[in-house]
Design a protein around this motif. Structure first.
Motif, PDB file in Angstrom:
ATOM      1  N   LEU A   5      -7.533 -27.261  26.092  1.00  0.00           N
ATOM      2  CA  LEU A   5      -6.247 -27.847  25.712  1.00  0.00           C
ATOM      3  C   LEU A   5      -6.445 -29.217  25.060  1.00  0.00           C
ATOM      4  N   ALA A   6      -7.267 -30.051  25.691  1.00  0.00           N
ATOM      5  CA  ALA A   6      -7.459 -31.410  25.199  1.00  0.00           C
ATOM      6  C   ALA A   6      -8.716 -31.998  25.807  1.00  0.00           C
ATOM      7  N   TYR A   7      -9.279 -33.010  25.136  1.00  0.00           N
ATOM      8  CA  TYR A   7     -10.342 -33.744  25.792  1.00  0.00           C
ATOM      9  C   TYR A   7     -10.394 -35.186  25.332  1.00  0.00           C
ATOM     10  N   PHE A   8     -10.958 -35.988  26.179  1.00  0.00           N
ATOM     11  CA  PHE A   8     -11.016 -37.436  26.009  1.00  0.00           C
ATOM     12  C   PHE A   8     -12.460 -37.899  26.091  1.00  0.00           C
ATOM     13  N   ARG A   9     -12.741 -38.950  25.353  1.00  0.00           N
ATOM     14  CA  ARG A   9     -14.005 -39.652  25.523  1.00  0.00           C
ATOM     15  C   ARG A   9     -13.686 -41.124  25.640  1.00  0.00           C
ATOM     16  N   ASN A  10     -14.254 -41.737  26.674  1.00  0.00           N
ATOM     17  CA  ASN A  10     -13.945 -43.147  26.941  1.00  0.00           C
ATOM     18  C   ASN A  10     -12.437 -43.399  26.923  1.00  0.00           C
ATOM     19  N   ARG A  11     -11.702 -42.488  27.511  1.00  0.00           N
ATOM     20  CA  ARG A  11     -10.259 -42.538  27.699  1.00  0.00           C
ATOM     21  C   ARG A  11      -9.456 -42.314  26.424  1.00  0.00           C
ATOM     22  N   ALA A  12     -10.134 -42.188  25.282  1.00  0.00           N
ATOM     23  CA  ALA A  12      -9.412 -41.955  24.027  1.00  0.00           C
ATOM     24  C   ALA A  12      -9.334 -40.458  23.758  1.00  0.00           C
ATOM     25  N   PRO A  13      -8.173 -39.952  23.371  1.00  0.00           N
ATOM     26  CA  PRO A  13      -8.073 -38.527  23.060  1.00  0.00           C
ATOM     27  C   PRO A  13      -8.844 -38.186  21.789  1.00  0.00           C
ATOM     28  N   LEU A  14      -9.740 -37.197  21.898  1.00  0.00           N
ATOM     29  CA  LEU A  14     -10.525 -36.776  20.738  1.00  0.00           C
ATOM     30  C   LEU A  14      -9.968 -35.515  20.094  1.00  0.00           C
ATOM     31  N   ASP A  15      -9.396 -34.664  20.906  1.00  0.00           N
ATOM     32  CA  ASP A  15      -8.885 -33.402  20.375  1.00  0.00           C
ATOM     33  C   ASP A  15      -7.827 -32.868  21.328  1.00  0.00           C
ATOM     34  N   ASP A  16      -6.645 -32.676  20.842  1.00  0.00           N
ATOM     35  CA  ASP A  16      -5.608 -32.033  21.642  1.00  0.00           C
ATOM     36  C   ASP A  16      -4.972 -30.905  20.844  1.00  0.00           C
ATOM     37  N   SER A  17      -5.721 -30.335  19.930  1.00  0.00           N
ATOM     38  CA  SER A  17      -5.177 -29.301  19.058  1.00  0.00           C
ATOM     39  C   SER A  17      -4.839 -28.016  19.797  1.00  0.00           C
ATOM     40  N   GLY A  18      -5.398 -27.827  20.987  1.00  0.00           N
ATOM     41  CA  GLY A  18      -5.107 -26.623  21.745  1.00  0.00           C
ATOM     42  C   GLY A  18      -3.853 -26.704  22.586  1.00  0.00           C
ATOM     43  N   MET A  19      -3.188 -27.827  22.507  1.00  0.00           N
ATOM     44  CA  MET A  19      -2.058 -28.094  23.383  1.00  0.00           C
ATOM     45  C   MET A  19      -0.739 -27.972  22.618  1.00  0.00           C
ATOM     46  N   PRO A  20       0.253 -27.256  23.193  1.00  0.00           N
ATOM     47  CA  PRO A  20       1.598 -27.254  22.574  1.00  0.00           C
ATOM     48  C   PRO A  20       2.184 -28.659  22.647  1.00  0.00           C
ATOM     49  N   LYS A  21       2.327 -29.288  21.487  1.00  0.00           N
ATOM     50  CA  LYS A  21       2.684 -30.704  21.462  1.00  0.00           C
ATOM     51  C   LYS A  21       4.112 -30.978  21.910  1.00  0.00           C
ATOM     52  N   ASP A  22       4.968 -29.989  21.767  1.00  0.00           N
ATOM     53  CA  ASP A  22       6.373 -30.264  22.050  1.00  0.00           C
ATOM     54  C   ASP A  22       6.641 -30.406  23.542  1.00  0.00           C
ATOM     55  N   ARG A  23       5.772 -29.831  24.366  1.00  0.00           N
ATOM     56  CA  ARG A  23       6.051 -29.878  25.810  1.00  0.00           C
ATOM     57  C   ARG A  23       4.895 -30.400  26.646  1.00  0.00           C
ATOM     58  N   PHE A  24       3.707 -30.426  26.108  1.00  0.00           N
ATOM     59  CA  PHE A  24       2.532 -30.851  26.850  1.00  0.00           C
ATOM     60  C   PHE A  24       2.111 -32.247  26.409  1.00  0.00           C
ATOM     61  N   SER A  25       1.634 -33.023  27.365  1.00  0.00           N
ATOM     62  CA  SER A  25       1.040 -34.313  27.029  1.00  0.00           C
ATOM     63  C   SER A  25      -0.101 -34.587  27.997  1.00  0.00           C
ATOM     64  N   ALA A  26      -1.158 -35.201  27.479  1.00  0.00           N
ATOM     65  CA  ALA A  26      -2.314 -35.545  28.290  1.00  0.00           C
ATOM     66  C   ALA A  26      -2.637 -37.011  28.081  1.00  0.00           C
ATOM     67  N   GLU A  27      -2.968 -37.677  29.184  1.00  0.00           N
ATOM     68  CA  GLU A  27      -3.272 -39.106  29.117  1.00  0.00           C
ATOM     69  C   GLU A  27      -4.394 -39.449  30.079  1.00  0.00           C
ATOM     70  N   MET A  28      -5.010 -40.602  29.822  1.00  0.00           N
ATOM     71  CA  MET A  28      -5.956 -41.177  30.777  1.00  0.00           C
ATOM     72  C   MET A  28      -5.564 -42.635  30.976  1.00  0.00           C
ATOM     73  N   PRO A  29      -4.719 -42.916  31.932  1.00  0.00           N
ATOM     74  CA  PRO A  29      -4.280 -44.295  32.153  1.00  0.00           C
ATOM     75  C   PRO A  29      -5.421 -45.224  32.554  1.00  0.00           C
ATOM     76  N   ASP A  30      -6.427 -44.682  33.227  1.00  0.00           N
ATOM     77  CA  ASP A  30      -7.636 -45.453  33.488  1.00  0.00           C
ATOM     78  C   ASP A  30      -8.799 -44.483  33.645  1.00  0.00           C
ATOM     79  N   ALA A  31      -9.993 -45.041  33.841  1.00  0.00           N
ATOM     80  CA  ALA A  31     -11.202 -44.206  33.837  1.00  0.00           C
ATOM     81  C   ALA A  31     -11.283 -43.265  35.034  1.00  0.00           C
TER      82      ALA A  31
END
Lengths: 116, 114
Positions: B46-72
């Protein structure tokens, strides 16, 4: 894009016998990594074995070994001396080599049953 | 052994409700992944992060899904509003910063949307 195919949805093996699970993949890359993951009924995803494409030697981890055929794009898993605890879903996975290539592409899985 | 921790392990809720899934990656790992597992589609990124920054979320339905990393130490996956087709097992995985390092998976969240 890479694809991973596991052509055997289900397999069974007698306890203490040997079984081989098949995996083929499609890629235009020359360097990459291949993995086998095990998912028992507990749902946990457990890394079983890993192979670097630039290594000719097949990886081995105790009773688990792979037959990596790079030209054929084949990566099969052999389980020797099968145990009841080996019963699980097994997933073959591919990962590209190099910076930014972190995600895994999985096959659909093979369900392995071990018969006592 | 260090482990990826996911909460909750199970979640049942009604359609239209907000769902939040949480993940604590292994200390020191700087890549975090969200995968979804269904019988039909298997395991999908669905999504992945490196060093808390989103690198790819193309697998995620953007209208309803959200992914975050508020801290490490925390990654979240939210669905709002949820739909029955979102029912699946959601896995979080973490890994080191090099592609030769394996990903370690959490035990997953089994989500059922009624």
């Amino acid at each position: 894009a890479q694809t991973v195919t596991q052509s055997q949805p289900e397999m069974s093996v007698q306890e203490a016998e040997t079984v081989t699970l098949s995996c083929t993949y499609d890629t235009s890359e020359s360097d990459y990594y291949l993995f086998w993951y095990k998912q028992p009924p507990s749902r946990q995803m457990i890394l079983v074995i890993r192979q670097e494409a630039y290594k000719q030697q097949n990886a081995t981890e105790n009773r688990f070994s792979v037959n990596f055929q790079k030209a054929a794009k084949s990566f099969s898993l052999k389980i020797s001396d099968s145990q009841l605890g080996d019963a699980a879903m097994y997933f073959c996975a591919y990962r590209s080599f190099g910076a930014g290539s972190y995600q895994l592409t999985f096959g659909k899985g093979t369900k392995l049953s071990v018969i006592p | 052994d260090a482990r990826v921790t996911q909460t909750p392990r199970h979640k049942v809720t009604e359609m239209g409700q907000e769902v939040t899934m949480r993940c604590q990656p292994i200390l020191g790992h700087n890549t975090v992944f969200w995968y979804r597992q269904t019988m039909m589609q298997g395991l999908e990124l669905l999504a992945y992060f490196r060093n808390r920054a989103p690198l790819d979320d193309s697998g995620m339905p953007k209208d309803r899904f959200s992914a975050e990393m508020p801290d490490a130490t925390l990654a979240t996956l939210k669905i709002q509003p949820s739909e029955p087709r979102d029912s699946a097992v959601y896995f979080c995985a973490s890994g080191g910063g090099y592609s030769n390092q394996p990903q370690h998976f959490g035990d997953g969240t089994r989500l059922s949307i009624l």
